[in-house]
Design a protein around this motif. Structure first.
Motif, PDB file in Angstrom:
ATOM      1  N   CYS A 110       4.753   4.676   0.529  1.00  0.00           N
ATOM      2  CA  CYS A 110       3.387   4.428   0.990  1.00  0.00           C
ATOM      3  C   CYS A 110       2.513   5.465   0.287  1.00  0.00           C
ATOM      4  O   CYS A 110       2.792   6.666   0.352  1.00  0.00           O
ATOM      5  N   VAL A 111       1.483   4.997  -0.369  1.00  0.00           N
ATOM      6  CA  VAL A 111       0.578   5.897  -1.079  1.00  0.00           C
ATOM      7  C   VAL A 111      -0.851   5.564  -0.658  1.00  0.00           C
ATOM      8  O   VAL A 111      -1.215   4.402  -0.525  1.00  0.00           O
ATOM      9  N   ALA A 112      -1.632   6.616  -0.400  1.00  0.00           N
ATOM     10  CA  ALA A 112      -3.023   6.422   0.018  1.00  0.00           C
ATOM     11  C   ALA A 112      -3.779   5.638  -1.047  1.00  0.00           C
ATOM     12  O   ALA A 112      -3.567   5.843  -2.243  1.00  0.00           O
ATOM     13  N   LYS A 113      -4.650   4.743  -0.611  1.00  0.00           N
ATOM     14  CA  LYS A 113      -5.422   3.928  -1.557  1.00  0.00           C
ATOM     15  C   LYS A 113      -6.240   4.789  -2.513  1.00  0.00           C
ATOM     16  O   LYS A 113      -6.498   4.398  -3.631  1.00  0.00           O
ATOM     17  N   ASN A 114      -6.636   5.984  -2.053  1.00  0.00           N
ATOM     18  CA  ASN A 114      -7.383   6.886  -2.933  1.00  0.00           C
ATOM     19  C   ASN A 114      -6.455   7.816  -3.718  1.00  0.00           C
ATOM     20  O   ASN A 114      -6.900   8.670  -4.470  1.00  0.00           O
ATOM     21  N   GLY A 115      -5.144   7.668  -3.530  1.00  0.00           N
ATOM     22  CA  GLY A 115      -4.168   8.405  -4.317  1.00  0.00           C
ATOM     23  C   GLY A 115      -3.990   9.871  -3.966  1.00  0.00           C
ATOM     24  O   GLY A 115      -3.446  10.629  -4.761  1.00  0.00           O
ATOM     25  N   VAL A 116      -4.396  10.293  -2.759  1.00  0.00           N
ATOM     26  CA  VAL A 116      -4.282  11.716  -2.418  1.00  0.00           C
ATOM     27  C   VAL A 116      -3.021  12.079  -1.636  1.00  0.00           C
ATOM     28  O   VAL A 116      -2.731  13.261  -1.464  1.00  0.00           O
ATOM     29  N   HIS A 117      -2.262  11.083  -1.159  1.00  0.00           N
ATOM     30  CA  HIS A 117      -1.077  11.396  -0.365  1.00  0.00           C
ATOM     31  C   HIS A 117      -0.028  10.308  -0.560  1.00  0.00           C
ATOM     32  O   HIS A 117      -0.364   9.136  -0.770  1.00  0.00           O
ATOM     33  N   VAL A 118       1.247  10.709  -0.480  1.00  0.00           N
ATOM     34  CA  VAL A 118       2.340   9.765  -0.674  1.00  0.00           C
ATOM     35  C   VAL A 118       3.531  10.198   0.167  1.00  0.00           C
ATOM     36  O   VAL A 118       3.677  11.388   0.481  1.00  0.00           O
ATOM     37  N   GLY A 119       4.349   9.237   0.554  1.00  0.00           N
ATOM     38  CA  GLY A 119       5.571   9.523   1.304  1.00  0.00           C
ATOM     39  C   GLY A 119       6.520   8.336   1.189  1.00  0.00           C
ATOM     40  O   GLY A 119       6.206   7.348   0.518  1.00  0.00           O
ATOM     41  N   ILE A 120       7.651   8.433   1.867  1.00  0.00           N
ATOM     42  CA  ILE A 120       8.710   7.431   1.721  1.00  0.00           C
ATOM     43  C   ILE A 120       9.236   6.998   3.097  1.00  0.00           C
ATOM     44  O   ILE A 120       9.305   7.802   4.015  1.00  0.00           O
ATOM     45  N   LEU A 146       1.446   5.796  10.585  1.00  0.00           N
ATOM     46  CA  LEU A 146       0.862   5.617   9.246  1.00  0.00           C
ATOM     47  C   LEU A 146      -0.655   5.453   9.285  1.00  0.00           C
ATOM     48  O   LEU A 146      -1.354   5.936   8.399  1.00  0.00           O
ATOM     49  N   LYS A 147      -1.163   4.786  10.311  1.00  0.00           N
ATOM     50  CA  LYS A 147      -2.618   4.586  10.392  1.00  0.00           C
ATOM     51  C   LYS A 147      -3.364   5.907  10.560  1.00  0.00           C
ATOM     52  O   LYS A 147      -4.533   6.020  10.202  1.00  0.00           O
ATOM     53  N   TYR A 148      -2.696   6.931  11.084  1.00  0.00           N
ATOM     54  CA  TYR A 148      -3.317   8.251  11.230  1.00  0.00           C
ATOM     55  C   TYR A 148      -3.098   9.110   9.980  1.00  0.00           C
ATOM     56  O   TYR A 148      -3.946   9.927   9.631  1.00  0.00           O
ATOM     57  N   ILE A 149      -1.961   8.906   9.328  1.00  0.00           N
ATOM     58  CA  ILE A 149      -1.666   9.654   8.105  1.00  0.00           C
ATOM     59  C   ILE A 149      -2.554   9.168   6.958  1.00  0.00           C
ATOM     60  O   ILE A 149      -3.014   9.952   6.136  1.00  0.00           O
ATOM     61  N   PHE A 150      -2.815   7.849   6.935  1.00  0.00           N
ATOM     62  CA  PHE A 150      -3.636   7.235   5.887  1.00  0.00           C
ATOM     63  C   PHE A 150      -4.844   6.538   6.517  1.00  0.00           C
ATOM     64  O   PHE A 150      -4.881   5.311   6.589  1.00  0.00           O
ATOM     65  N   PRO A 151      -5.840   7.292   6.994  1.00  0.00           N
ATOM     66  CA  PRO A 151      -6.971   6.649   7.688  1.00  0.00           C
ATOM     67  C   PRO A 151      -7.772   5.685   6.808  1.00  0.00           C
ATOM     68  O   PRO A 151      -8.377   4.752   7.312  1.00  0.00           O
ATOM     69  N   GLN A 152      -7.764   5.904   5.493  1.00  0.00           N
ATOM     70  CA  GLN A 152      -8.502   4.997   4.599  1.00  0.00           C
ATOM     71  C   GLN A 152      -7.618   3.873   4.056  1.00  0.00           C
ATOM     72  O   GLN A 152      -8.020   3.138   3.175  1.00  0.00           O
ATOM     73  N   GLY A 153      -6.414   3.766   4.557  1.00  0.00           N
ATOM     74  CA  GLY A 153      -5.511   2.707   4.132  1.00  0.00           C
ATOM     75  C   GLY A 153      -4.492   3.190   3.113  1.00  0.00           C
ATOM     76  O   GLY A 153      -4.632   4.259   2.535  1.00  0.00           O
ATOM     77  N   TYR A 154      -3.461   2.381   2.935  1.00  0.00           N
ATOM     78  CA  TYR A 154      -2.401   2.751   2.006  1.00  0.00           C
ATOM     79  C   TYR A 154      -1.831   1.510   1.340  1.00  0.00           C
ATOM     80  O   TYR A 154      -2.019   0.391   1.797  1.00  0.00           O
ATOM     81  N   ASP A 155      -1.160   1.743   0.237  1.00  0.00           N
ATOM     82  CA  ASP A 155      -0.499   0.685  -0.513  1.00  0.00           C
ATOM     83  C   ASP A 155       1.008   0.891  -0.376  1.00  0.00           C
ATOM     84  O   ASP A 155       1.484   2.017  -0.478  1.00  0.00           O
ATOM     85  N   ILE A 156       1.732  -0.176  -0.113  1.00  0.00           N
ATOM     86  CA  ILE A 156       3.196  -0.103  -0.024  1.00  0.00           C
ATOM     87  C   ILE A 156       3.756  -0.479  -1.395  1.00  0.00           C
ATOM     88  O   ILE A 156       3.396  -1.525  -1.945  1.00  0.00           O
ATOM     89  N   ARG A 157       4.620   0.387  -1.941  1.00  0.00           N
ATOM     90  CA  ARG A 157       5.179   0.143  -3.264  1.00  0.00           C
ATOM     91  C   ARG A 157       6.699  -0.006  -3.176  1.00  0.00           C
ATOM     92  O   ARG A 157       7.368   0.854  -2.625  1.00  0.00           O
ATOM     93  N   ARG A 158       7.190  -1.091  -3.697  1.00  0.00           N
ATOM     94  CA  ARG A 158       8.633  -1.363  -3.739  1.00  0.00           C
ATOM     95  C   ARG A 158       9.147  -0.916  -5.102  1.00  0.00           C
ATOM     96  O   ARG A 158       8.574  -1.273  -6.133  1.00  0.00           O
TER      97      ARG A 158
END
Length: 196
Positions: A110-120, A146-158
């Protein structure tokens, strides 16, 4: 005679106009080709060294490590590539990792839509592992957070698992290419053939 000189002048103007038209068409063709190449170009990450399940297990092994040792990108770099500083990949780089997914599964990123945070996503698929700035360590939290970790949304990457799936190197015949030719490709091909 005067009439023949006039015809020669008209002919010269037509030839001059034709040359200008050819130059405009060549420049337009070059612009289209460059624009298409740039629109298709994107940053491409290396295929991962470990599978999604292996990466999730590796990430779980560093839960509790200090944030000074593992920033968020380091967690994912270590999990998937075996080296936290692998190619200096940053959180924003993971926006180009693998392919987009709409569901969360083990080892997905999961990576923030603005690219400032990522996790697995963890091995059980119910937790998220990331480097927390508030706890100042690598933590494992419930996936509902996740909704609190990424308040502006996130992208799920496989993750893609091989060079073949990352770069899709598949050879096709000339006939196959011609069968899928669009009108733009046809114009470009005809102009290039005319140039020869």
């Amino acid at each position: 005679p005067l009439w023949s000189r006039g015809l020669v002048d008209v002919y010269k103007r037509q030839v001059s106009t034709q040359s200008t038209w050819d130059q405009i068409m060549r420049a337009t063709l070059i612009f289209i080709i460059v624009a298409l190449a740039l629109s298709n170009a994107r940053f491409s990450m290396d295929p991962p060294k470990y599978s999604a399940a292996e990466a999730a297990a590796r990430a779980e092994g560093i839960v509790g490590a200090s944030r000074s040792e593992y920033q968020c990108n380091h967690v994912v770099n270590y999990a998937y590539y075996g080296n936290k500083g692998y190619k200096n990949y940053l959180a924003k780089d993971y926006l180009n990792f693998g392919t987009h997914s709409s569901d969360l599964q083990t080892g997905y990123i999961c990576v923030a839509k603005n690219g400032v945070h990522v996790g697995i996503v963890s091995s059980d698929g119910k937790h998220f592992i990331h480097s927390s700035s508030s706890k100042y360590q690598v933590i494992k939290v419930d996936i509902s957070q996740l909704k609190y970790i990424f308040p502006q949304g996130y992208d799920i990457r496989r993750p893609n698992q091989s060079l073949h799936s990352t770069f899709n190197k598949k050879t096709v015949s000339y006939t196959h290419l011609r069968a899928h030719e669009t009108s733009l490709h046809l114009v470009c091909r005809l102009l290039l053939e005319k140039k020869k």
